[in-house]
Design a protein around this motif. Structure first.
Motif, mmCIF file in Angstrom:
data_model
loop_
_atom_site.group_PDB
_atom_site.id
_atom_site.type_symbol
_atom_site.label_atom_id
_atom_site.label_comp_id
_atom_site.label_asym_id
_atom_site.label_seq_id
_atom_site.Cartn_x
_atom_site.Cartn_y
_atom_site.Cartn_z
ATOM 1 N N ARG A 135 34.201 33.180 -11.926
ATOM 2 C CA ARG A 135 34.318 32.225 -13.028
ATOM 3 C C ARG A 135 32.941 31.687 -13.408
ATOM 4 O O ARG A 135 32.641 31.498 -14.594
ATOM 5 C CB ARG A 135 35.248 31.086 -12.604
ATOM 6 N N ARG A 136 32.111 31.434 -12.412
ATOM 7 C CA ARG A 136 30.756 30.942 -12.683
ATOM 8 C C ARG A 136 29.939 31.996 -13.425
ATOM 9 O O ARG A 136 29.179 31.680 -14.333
ATOM 10 C CB ARG A 136 30.081 30.568 -11.367
ATOM 11 N N LEU A 153 27.544 34.254 -18.353
ATOM 12 C CA LEU A 153 27.546 35.422 -19.237
ATOM 13 C C LEU A 153 28.885 35.480 -19.966
ATOM 14 O O LEU A 153 29.821 36.166 -19.543
ATOM 15 C CB LEU A 153 27.332 36.697 -18.421
ATOM 16 N N PRO A 154 29.015 34.765 -21.074
ATOM 17 C CA PRO A 154 30.296 34.733 -21.799
ATOM 18 C C PRO A 154 30.812 36.105 -22.216
ATOM 19 O O PRO A 154 32.012 36.265 -22.447
ATOM 20 C CB PRO A 154 29.970 33.862 -23.022
ATOM 21 N N ILE A 201 25.386 38.458 -25.766
ATOM 22 C CA ILE A 201 25.573 38.428 -24.312
ATOM 23 C C ILE A 201 25.738 37.000 -23.807
ATOM 24 O O ILE A 201 26.601 36.722 -22.975
ATOM 25 C CB ILE A 201 24.375 39.109 -23.606
ATOM 26 N N PHE A 202 24.932 36.079 -24.324
ATOM 27 C CA PHE A 202 24.863 34.742 -23.746
ATOM 28 C C PHE A 202 25.533 33.656 -24.595
ATOM 29 O O PHE A 202 25.764 32.553 -24.102
ATOM 30 C CB PHE A 202 23.399 34.338 -23.516
ATOM 31 N N GLY A 203 25.820 33.916 -25.874
ATOM 32 C CA GLY A 203 26.383 32.886 -26.747
ATOM 33 C C GLY A 203 27.891 32.753 -26.593
ATOM 34 O O GLY A 203 28.572 33.673 -26.134
ATOM 35 N N THR A 229 34.570 39.166 -32.328
ATOM 36 C CA THR A 229 33.796 38.893 -31.121
ATOM 37 C C THR A 229 32.305 38.938 -31.455
ATOM 38 O O THR A 229 31.908 39.409 -32.530
ATOM 39 C CB THR A 229 34.078 39.945 -30.027
ATOM 40 N N PRO A 230 31.452 38.501 -30.524
ATOM 41 C CA PRO A 230 30.003 38.589 -30.753
ATOM 42 C C PRO A 230 29.495 40.021 -30.882
ATOM 43 O O PRO A 230 28.342 40.218 -31.282
ATOM 44 C CB PRO A 230 29.414 37.908 -29.505
ATOM 45 N N LEU A 231 30.325 41.005 -30.540
ATOM 46 C CA LEU A 231 29.871 42.387 -30.689
ATOM 47 C C LEU A 231 29.559 42.721 -32.146
ATOM 48 O O LEU A 231 28.767 43.633 -32.421
ATOM 49 C CB LEU A 231 30.942 43.352 -30.154
#
Length: 591
Positions: A3-4, A9-10, A68-70, A342-344
């Motif tokens: 989970r962490r 890394l969303p 990757i991070f947003g 999605t962010p993709l």
């Protein structure tokens, strides 16, 4: 641990559940945003004083890093007008445009901005964005839009104008108006008119002709590319570059120049204030857009993780030869409306921009600078919100003062000075407003347990009891004001036996206010008047109990104001007298 890791890394949250339907939606959105982003990237790089290809560089890796991070599913990261203007303002005193030192400073600025954003995330300082009030941000963006549009008139007219404030730009434009290149002006004015028509009229016209909304939207978003293609054909076909029309010139094709920015301590120190300001403004603009779009789909944005996403995006921009980036309002809305799931979608957009950088840059050689200027003007004028000025004036003159100061200083002094003055004035106005908080003498609404302002309602009062409601947290700036108000009210009431401070709006009592409450209690006790508190919130009570306040407090804390007035009126509690200390429980339970 898993989970962490998902929190850090969303992408690990949504990627395992990625579906074919989401892929189709992301692909369609990426096509539309790519069409929109290519001309914008070229134009915003020119606005920042950089070679146009740098705008393309800043639109590739940052999109991948944010994916990757947003945490936003639809935020489109890349060069934006306001940050481009701030970049130009920050670097202009350091190096001349067109030099290697200017580009190096822009890359360093992006790297510094990324480090600051990541550092804010580590320290969980996302709350600092709250110091930029909405009126200040609105005024800043409106003034920046006007300033940017004015600064592009030189490209529209084909003249040379220096200066970065509205008076200097206006003086330069009027001074050089006689040197206007008619061919450049014709291209520029036509492009502005065409792009405005495309933005406002083309999509409805295409729908009326029978096209589906998505098809019409795609063609409308391709309007800037049509303007670019037609203007290039005109330059090449008519030889307009030989008639004084300034063109973009050679744009190097190929991959971005991957490298770490240089470490020059003197340069870093010079750029650090501007980098901090760009980070803060970019974060506020980006999070505002992301939260607005996420709310429409009942999704959630993590503000501190957004700092990581934007920070890594800026670091990615720096190592790939770009300049500071953030989430763009117009592009993000287009991405959302196009159905990005999605962010993709952003990563696919990056592939499209990379393809343009590798294969299409030779086609932009004969692109008139006037068309890029027209693209900027049409984009930034949509940011100008004159109705917000009128709304703020009507609602709050104090907020309007902060907005007006920000706008005037941005237009007439400088970008950084304007935003700093707006923040400073907002904080001063906050201190001024809360230093004289609204306080109301309240009485009981007949037949109820409710208490309201005696000046606004017909209520019942007891001459022996003063009920005073304070509608603000108590801290150093208003502690003395509270003392003076209570002493004045007590002096005007010779029959007074009790003062009850009603605290439902008090969320904080700092050390200065605590001392004031102790002083009030002691002085009233000496005058034979009881001092009590009612409706104290749980966290405030916890703070009071951690101190030695109740070791000296001679009054009572009541759970409800109705109970306080009823008990004191019926003498159900002992009335403290001069020199008498009661042995009793000081506080009742609170929520």
């Amino acid at each position: 641990m898993n989970r962490r890791l998902q929190h850090l890394l969303p992408i690990l949250d949504w990627a395992p559940r990625y579906t074919r339907g989401e892929a189709a939606s992301d692909l369609f959105a990426a096509v539309i945003v790519t069409i929109m982003l290519v001309p914008q990237s070229l134009a915003y790089a020119m606005l920042a004083g950089l070679p146009p290809v740098v705008g393309l560089y800043a639109s590739i890796l940052p999109l991948v890093a944010y994916a990757i991070f947003g945490t936003s599913r639809t935020l489109a990261v890349g060069p934006v007008a306001v940050v481009s203007l701030m970049t130009a303002a920050a670097i202009a005193p350091i190096a001349a445009q067109g030099t290697a030192a200017y580009l190096a400073a822009a890359v360093t600025l992006a790297f510094l901005s990324g480090l600051i954003l990541v550092g804010m995330a580590v320290l969980r300082l996302g709350f600092l964005a709250n110091f930029l009030s909405h009126p200040v941000i609105s005024g800043f963006i409106t003034a920046s839009g006007l300033l940017i549009a004015a600064s592009q008139l030189k490209h529209i007219l084909g003249i040379t104008v220096e200066g970065d404030t509205l008076p200097h730009i206006a003086q330069g434009v009027f001074g050089q108006i006689g040197a206007t290149n008619p061919f450049t002006a014709l291209i520029g004015v036509t492009a502005v008119g065409f792009l405005f028509w495309v933005r406002k009229r083309l999509k409805p016209s295409l729908i009326r002709l029978g096209l589906r909304p998505r098809q019409a939207d795609l063609l409308a978003k391709a309007g800037p590319l049509a303007a670019i293609a037609l203007s290039i054909l005109a330059v090449v076909g008519l030889g307009l570059d030989d008639r004084g029309v300034k063109i973009v010139g050679e744009i190097p094709a190929g991959l971005p120049p991957f490298a770490l920015p240089g470490f020059d301590p003197a340069l870093w120190l010079q750029l650090l204030p501007a980098a901090a300001l760009i980070s803060l403004v970019g974060f506020v603009e980006s999070v505002s857009v992301a939260q607005t779009l996420a709310a429409r789909r009942r999704q959630r944005i993590e503000a501190n993780q957004e700092l990581v996403g934007l920070g890594t995006a800026n670091i990615a921009a720096a190592v790939s030869g770009g300049y500071p980036v953030t989430g763009g309002f117009a592009r993000s809305v287009v991405n959302f409306d196009a159905g990005a799931a999605t962010p993709l979608a952003g990563a696919i957009t990056a592939i499209g921009i990379l393809a343009a950088t590798l294969f299409l840059t030779p086609l932009f050689r004969f692109l008139p600078q006037a068309v890029l200027a027209a693209t900027i003007i049409v984009a930034v004028l949509s940011l100008v919100d004159l109705r917000a000025i009128r709304r703020t004036w009507t609602y709050s003159k104090a907020d309007f003062a902060a907005m007006a100061a920000t706008m005037l200083l941005v237009l007439f002094v400088g970008v950084e000075e304007g935003i700093l003055a707006g923040v400073g004035l907002s904080l001063l106005l906050f201190l001024w407003r809360t230093s004289t908080p609204h306080m109301a003498i309240v009485g009981q609404v007949p037949g109820t347990e409710h208490f309201r302002n005696v000046d606004r309602h017909s209520v019942l009062t007891d001459p022996a009891i003063l009920s005073l409601r304070v509608d603000e947290s108590l801290y150093f700036a208003n502690a003395r004001y509270l003392e003076d108000r209570i002493y004045a009210e007590v002096a005007a009431r010779p029959d007074l036996r009790h003062v009850i401070l009603m605290c439902p709006a008090v969320n904080l009592i700092d050390a200065s206010a605590l001392e004031s409450l102790e002083a009030i209690a002691d002085r009233l006790h000496a005058a034979g008047v009881g001092f009590h508190l009612s409706e104290v919130k749980g966290p405030v009570m916890d703070a009071l109990q951690r101190s030695d306040f109740f070791a000296h407090f001679r009054g009572y804390v009541f759970l409800s104001h109705f109970e306080a007035v009823r008990s004191l009126a019926m003498e159900e509690v002992a009335v403290p007298r001069h020199g008498q200390v009661e042995d009793r429980e000081a506080a009742l339970p609170t929520d």
